[in-house]
Design a protein around this motif. Structure first.
Motif, PDB file in Angstrom:
ATOM      1  N   LEU A 144      50.252  14.812-146.282  1.00  0.00           N
ATOM      2  CA  LEU A 144      48.982  14.465-146.904  1.00  0.00           C
ATOM      3  C   LEU A 144      49.127  13.206-147.758  1.00  0.00           C
ATOM      4  N   ILE A 145      50.251  13.075-148.451  1.00  0.00           N
ATOM      5  CA  ILE A 145      50.469  11.906-149.306  1.00  0.00           C
ATOM      6  C   ILE A 145      50.600  10.653-148.458  1.00  0.00           C
ATOM      7  N   PHE A 146      51.380  10.722-147.369  1.00  0.00           N
ATOM      8  CA  PHE A 146      51.492   9.560-146.491  1.00  0.00           C
ATOM      9  C   PHE A 146      50.124   9.184-145.919  1.00  0.00           C
ATOM     10  N   LEU A 169      48.951  12.786-135.944  1.00  0.00           N
ATOM     11  CA  LEU A 169      49.283  13.508-134.713  1.00  0.00           C
ATOM     12  C   LEU A 169      50.084  12.627-133.756  1.00  0.00           C
ATOM     13  N   ALA A 170      49.697  11.353-133.645  1.00  0.00           N
ATOM     14  CA  ALA A 170      50.452  10.434-132.787  1.00  0.00           C
ATOM     15  C   ALA A 170      51.875  10.258-133.308  1.00  0.00           C
ATOM     16  N   GLY A 171      52.029  10.149-134.620  1.00  0.00           N
ATOM     17  CA  GLY A 171      53.365  10.024-135.193  1.00  0.00           C
ATOM     18  C   GLY A 171      54.206  11.255-134.958  1.00  0.00           C
ATOM     19  N   ILE A 274      62.837  11.501-145.459  1.00  0.00           N
ATOM     20  CA  ILE A 274      61.406  11.182-145.389  1.00  0.00           C
ATOM     21  C   ILE A 274      60.754  11.360-146.760  1.00  0.00           C
ATOM     22  N   VAL A 275      61.153  12.381-147.495  1.00  0.00           N
ATOM     23  CA  VAL A 275      60.566  12.606-148.826  1.00  0.00           C
ATOM     24  C   VAL A 275      60.970  11.494-149.781  1.00  0.00           C
ATOM     25  N   TYR A 276      62.225  11.057-149.709  1.00  0.00           N
ATOM     26  CA  TYR A 276      62.646   9.948-150.561  1.00  0.00           C
ATOM     27  C   TYR A 276      61.908   8.663-150.187  1.00  0.00           C
ATOM     28  N   LEU A 332      54.443   7.861-140.579  1.00  0.00           N
ATOM     29  CA  LEU A 332      55.580   8.486-141.255  1.00  0.00           C
ATOM     30  C   LEU A 332      55.259   9.928-141.646  1.00  0.00           C
ATOM     31  N   GLY A 333      54.025  10.142-142.091  1.00  0.00           N
ATOM     32  CA  GLY A 333      53.621  11.503-142.434  1.00  0.00           C
ATOM     33  C   GLY A 333      53.630  12.406-141.219  1.00  0.00           C
TER      34      GLY A 333
END
Length: 432
Positions: A144-146, A169-171, A274-276, A332-333
């Motif tokens: 959600l943040i990304f 969804l594509a990511g 990913i979180v970093y 990225l999300g």
């Protein structure tokens, strides 16, 4: 002998006497809202107060510093918190009478007290693992943040990004496929950014070059990506799941010293790459938008494209490339679903996360930090209903899922402050 008529001097305007600023008006929205929530707290915590002891577990078994559990008498704690809430409400009313604004730190204290009171009431004779609750909330909020960061960039530059769902969804699909084939999650991460950018290319091309309604293009892209990924999943990934839908996930990386901080350490600093990257993205987007030349041009194009064009800024080019950047961030999300959380692609696995991210953009008033906090609110509410169902709380899980949407409606309606997007957002620019 001629006489010269005296020159009359213009009368000076009347100066108001010194005192409180005349421009400040009394705004009763905040104290009224606090009063309503205080009454609700009184009904829940006092009238329908529960007996027992509520336990808050503050440490995990792997923590070096072990904090003792906090045991709170349910009814008595609810009464004390209700009194404090009414006291803060009274202070807010007094500040408005004095033509002063209620400070944000006071509203934050009110929100924290209300949340603690609700948790204590819901966990009567049960235990809530606080680190686990916060860790799960952050995990649910990452995509959600990304998506919200991508939405902020896109709308700040003047393009309404309803296609966040399709970009996520594509990511997710592309990252699962590429990481499964190559065995390299980093390549899957890069592929997710490219996939999100390609979806944004289509949005930018139709809305900027061909002046198609941006909302319609976004909705069509969401349907297109959902159908395309669903078809490819059924025909390609599902029959070959072992080779095409088994991506390696990122391992968790513990940050020395920081990961041992009580409560926050396990939540923030025992995470995946990913979180970093999300932490970096939040800081980069905020600094970039408000403290760089790039951000100044972006905001100028989103607020007044004609003025930006007058000083030599290529409006359409600026919009095109920033919308593409927004898609890469949203991609990225999507990768987090497959490379950091679930571990494999599933049909329609984003489950409307893009629309929630768009709501976070509006709730956060098109500000990266506020949009991040709004996304965290959605993640917290979603995870809280899971925790409450595990401990057997009487609170219906559907109510917890409904709560952040109600707050968003209040925000959009202006009950917690004015919510106005960039002036030129959604409006195509035709150079005269």
């Amino acid at each position: 002998m001629s006489t010269v008529a005296p020159v009359s001097r213009p009368t000076e305007p009347h100066q108001p006497p010194p005192g409180p600023a005349v421009g400040l008006i009394r705004n009763w929205k905040t104290p009224v809202a606090l009063g309503v929530f205080s009454i609700l707290a009184f009904v829940l915590l006092v009238v329908f107060g529960r007996e027992g002891v509520s336990t808050m577990r503050l440490s995990t078994a792997s923590d070096v510093i072990q904090l003792p559990d906090v045991h709170l008498p349910t009814r008595e704690t609810g009464i004390v918190i209700t009194i404090l809430l009414f006291a803060i409400t009274a202070v807010s009313f007094w500040l408005v009478v004095q033509r002063r604004k209620t400070p944000i730190w006071l509203i934050s204290i009110f929100a924290v007290l209300a949340l603690v009171g609700f948790l204590v009431w819901a966990a009567a004779d049960a235990t809530i693992p606080v680190p686990g609750l916060l860790f799960g909330s952050l995990s649910l909020a990452v995509p959600l943040i990304f998506g919200a960061l991508g939405g902020v960039i896109s709308e700040r530059v003047g393009v309404v990004n309803v296609a966040i769902e399709g970009q996520l969804l594509a990511g997710a699909f592309t990252s699962a496929l590429v990481a499964s084939i190559t065995g390299q999650p980093l390549l899957g991460l890069l592929a997710a950014m490219v996939a999100g950018m390609l979806v944004s290319f289509v949005l930018a091309a139709f809305s900027i070059k061909y002046f198609v309604d941006q909302v319609i293009v976004g909705v069509v892209l969401n349907v297109l990506v959902t159908g395309l990924t669903g078809f490819l999943f059924s025909q390609l990934l599902a029959p070959n799941a072992a080779t095409l839908n088994a991506p390696p996930r990122f391992e968790r990386i513990d940050i020395p010293i920081l990961s041992e901080i009580p409560i926050l350490g396990p939540v923030l600093f025992r995470q995946t790459l990913i979180v970093y990257l999300m932490y970096i993205a939040i800081a980069a987007v905020y600094i970039g938008i408000f403290h760089t030349r790039w951000g100044l041009r972006l905001r100028a194009v989103g607020e007044h494209p004609q003025a930006a064009d007058t000083v030599g800024i290529n409006v359409n080019s600026t919009r095109f490339w920033n919308v593409s950047l927004a898609g890469a961030i949203a991609g990225l999300g999507g990768a987090y679903f497959t490379l950091g959380s679930v571990g494999a692609f599933g049909k329609e696995m984003t489950a409307g996360a893009g629309f929630i991210a768009l709501a976070a953009v509006i709730f956060g008033r098109w500000d990266p930090i506020r949009a991040t906090l709004a996304a965290l609110l959605f993640g917290f509410a979603s995870n809280l209903q899971n925790v409450l169902s595990i401990i057997g709380s009487p609170v219906p899980s559907e109510f917890m899922l409904m709560l952040p949407y109600l707050v968003t409606i209040f925000a959009v309606a202006g009950l917690v402050g004015q919510s106005r997007g960039p002036a030129a957002s959604g409006k195509p620019y035709i150079k005269s």
